[in-house]
Design a protein around this motif. Structure first.
Motif, PDB file in Angstrom:
ATOM      1  N   UNK A  31      96.577 131.666 -17.189  1.00  0.00           N
ATOM      2  CA  UNK A  31      97.857 131.879 -17.854  1.00  0.00           C
ATOM      3  C   UNK A  31      97.834 131.195 -19.200  1.00  0.00           C
ATOM      4  N   UNK A  32      98.037 131.967 -20.271  1.00  0.00           N
ATOM      5  CA  UNK A  32      97.952 131.410 -21.613  1.00  0.00           C
ATOM      6  C   UNK A  32      99.126 130.521 -21.957  1.00  0.00           C
ATOM      7  N   UNK A  33     100.133 130.442 -21.088  1.00  0.00           N
ATOM      8  CA  UNK A  33     101.268 129.582 -21.402  1.00  0.00           C
ATOM      9  C   UNK A  33     100.948 128.117 -21.163  1.00  0.00           C
ATOM     10  N   UNK A  38      88.371 122.078 -20.265  1.00  0.00           N
ATOM     11  CA  UNK A  38      87.036 122.435 -19.832  1.00  0.00           C
ATOM     12  C   UNK A  38      86.619 121.534 -18.667  1.00  0.00           C
ATOM     13  N   UNK A  39      87.579 121.256 -17.832  1.00  0.00           N
ATOM     14  CA  UNK A  39      87.311 120.378 -16.704  1.00  0.00           C
ATOM     15  C   UNK A  39      86.398 121.068 -15.715  1.00  0.00           C
ATOM     16  N   UNK A  48      96.312 121.055 -16.060  1.00  0.00           N
ATOM     17  CA  UNK A  48      96.447 121.290 -17.491  1.00  0.00           C
ATOM     18  C   UNK A  48      96.163 119.988 -18.208  1.00  0.00           C
ATOM     19  N   UNK A  49      95.198 120.002 -19.122  1.00  0.00           N
ATOM     20  CA  UNK A  49      94.822 118.791 -19.831  1.00  0.00           C
ATOM     21  C   UNK A  49      95.999 118.268 -20.655  1.00  0.00           C
ATOM     22  N   UNK A  50      96.286 116.980 -20.500  1.00  0.00           N
ATOM     23  CA  UNK A  50      97.344 116.349 -21.273  1.00  0.00           C
ATOM     24  C   UNK A  50      98.735 116.534 -20.720  1.00  0.00           C
ATOM     25  N   UNK A 126     105.288 123.625 -12.586  1.00  0.00           N
ATOM     26  CA  UNK A 126     106.152 122.966 -13.563  1.00  0.00           C
ATOM     27  C   UNK A 126     105.346 121.869 -14.266  1.00  0.00           C
ATOM     28  N   UNK A 127     105.433 121.833 -15.589  1.00  0.00           N
ATOM     29  CA  UNK A 127     104.628 120.889 -16.362  1.00  0.00           C
ATOM     30  C   UNK A 127     105.498 120.038 -17.270  1.00  0.00           C
ATOM     31  N   UNK A 128     104.974 118.824 -17.524  1.00  0.00           N
ATOM     32  CA  UNK A 128     105.657 117.856 -18.363  1.00  0.00           C
ATOM     33  C   UNK A 128     104.611 117.203 -19.264  1.00  0.00           C
TER      34      UNK A 128
END
Length: 413
Positions: A31-33, A38-39, A48-50, A126-128
């Motif tokens: 998903x590009x969102x 490159x884990x 998701x990195x970061x 869900x991401x933060x």
């Protein structure tokens, strides 16, 4: 900032069970969102990195005071407001659910709100992350921004449209856009891995045109729209406002079709729907119908309902049986039963001073709605109200601010 509450401060209920997080995304493309690192293959699903993955939606409000340029990001989980770089000369503020677009006469400044949702259909992530500046999108006055998981389109008032890679914005840079050929009669809407537009082509009415993401015209469904204004992406398809009602554009197995949803009556120009508001994920849209009524478009049933109200400043609804929430010029929120048109609830006056109606992206009080709460900004009172629309429009929390939040959007959805 002071948070006042007449109940224990609300925290959204987690709607993702442990079993959901264990669900695989096999068979789906990245998903590009959410920018992927490159884990190694040992990275947990949804990594998701970061960013931190959370069990609940990480809602935030982006707030701007056009008079001073002061900007805040109000975290609705913690109740804390973060000061970010000033945005002077702002005339409007819009969002695509993650990024805030601060409109100025010389282009748009992009702010990553640091909260977003990735919907895989059978489960949700869900991401933060940290709030950060992205950069500036060039353009003249009145650009309209629309996004999906892969691209962001910017359509200028003169009909020129540029296409940006979403992945670049997520990495904190604007990137180089592609330009869609010709001029467009309305906004360019990303949908179903394509771009939808209404093109003039010298006809009496704008014609629906479908482009691929590279800007190549791939389809022209037999559909016309006179005086196009207003658009919204729903789970049922894309709604495009027209002079006689709306077009519902849908995709199935690579084929695009358009169905007309007429008003069913002759509607004067000043009473037509020109800008839609709704809860993300809902198929019930609202739009002012002149000065003293609101249109409610049920996309599932393909029907319009005109609800008579008092003088309208702003309106919205959570849909699916919820009340129509209308901010009227008395400064109060009024709840209307959409089916009967009767007023069923009303708050005391909440706003400081007499509110004035605005348009999409412009300054003034607006109603943002998510799955559990609604939010109303009171610019002159320097506050934001959190409203429980399932409990007779009860004020659940009040966020006191040190700026006049004349511009407000909700992110994290």
């Amino acid at each position: 900032m002071l948070v006042r509450s007449n109940v224990i401060p609300w925290v959204p209920a987690a709607i993702v069970a442990v079993s959901v997080f264990a669900t695989s995304c096999a068979g789906q493309t990245d998903d590009a969102s959410a920018p992927k690192s490159k884990a190694s293959a040992s990275a947990p699903h949804g990594y998701v990195e970061g960013a931190q993955e959370k069990a609940e939606q990480q809602s935030r409000l982006l707030l701007n005071d056009p008079g001073t340029g002061d900007t805040r990001v109000l975290d609705l989980i913690t109740g804390e407001a973060q000061e970010v770089s000033r945005r002077t000369g702002t005339t409007g503020l819009t969002t695509d659910g993650r990024f805030g677009y601060f409109h100025t006469s010389g282009g748009m400044h992009v702010l990553d709100g640091g909260a977003w949702t990735v919907d895989h259909g059978d489960h949700v992530h869900y991401y933060r992350a940290a709030v950060r500046d992205v950069g500036r999108l060039p353009g003249g006055p009145g650009p309209r921004v629309r996004s999906d998981a892969a691209v962001t389109t910017v359509t200028d008032e003169d009909g020129r449209a540029r296409i940006y890679r979403r992945a670049d914005l997520e990495k904190g840079k604007v990137g180089s856009p592609r330009t869609l050929p010709g001029t467009q009669a309305g906004v360019v809407v990303p949908y179903a891995e394509h771009l939808l537009s209404l093109t003039d082509d010298g006809q009496d009415a704008a014609r629906l045109t479908v482009y691929d993401r590279e800007g190549k015209r791939v389809a022209s469904p037999d559909a016309a729209c006179q005086d196009p204004r207003g658009d919204s992406v729903t789970r049922r398809g894309v709604v495009l406002g027209c002079g006689d009602g709306a077009l519902l554009v849908r995709e199935a197995d690579g084929t695009f079709t358009a169905q007309r949803i007429p008003y069913g009556e002759d509607v004067p120009e000043k009473e037509r729907a020109t800008a839609f508001r709704h809860r993300p994920g809902s198929d019930t849209l609202t739009a002012p119908a002149g000065d003293r009524a609101v249109w409610v478009l049920d996309v599932t049933e393909r029907t319009w309902t005109r609800v008579k109200t008092g003088p309208v400043v702003s309106a919205n609804t959570a849909g699916e049986g919820s009340v129509l929430i209308v901010l009227e010029t008395d400064g109060s929120l009024h709840g209307y039963d959409i089916t009967t048109g009767k007023q069923v609830s009303k708050t005391k006056p909440l706003l400081t001073g007499a509110p004035e109606a605005g348009t999409e992206g412009n300054t003034g009080p607006v109603i943002e709605v998510d799955r559990s709460r609604a939010y109303l900004n009171d610019p002159k009172g320097k506050r934001v109200y959190e409203i429980d629309y399932n409990d007779n429009l009860r004020v659940a929390r009040t966020f006191d601010l040190d700026i006049e939040p004349a511009l407000m959007v909700e992110t994290g959805r």
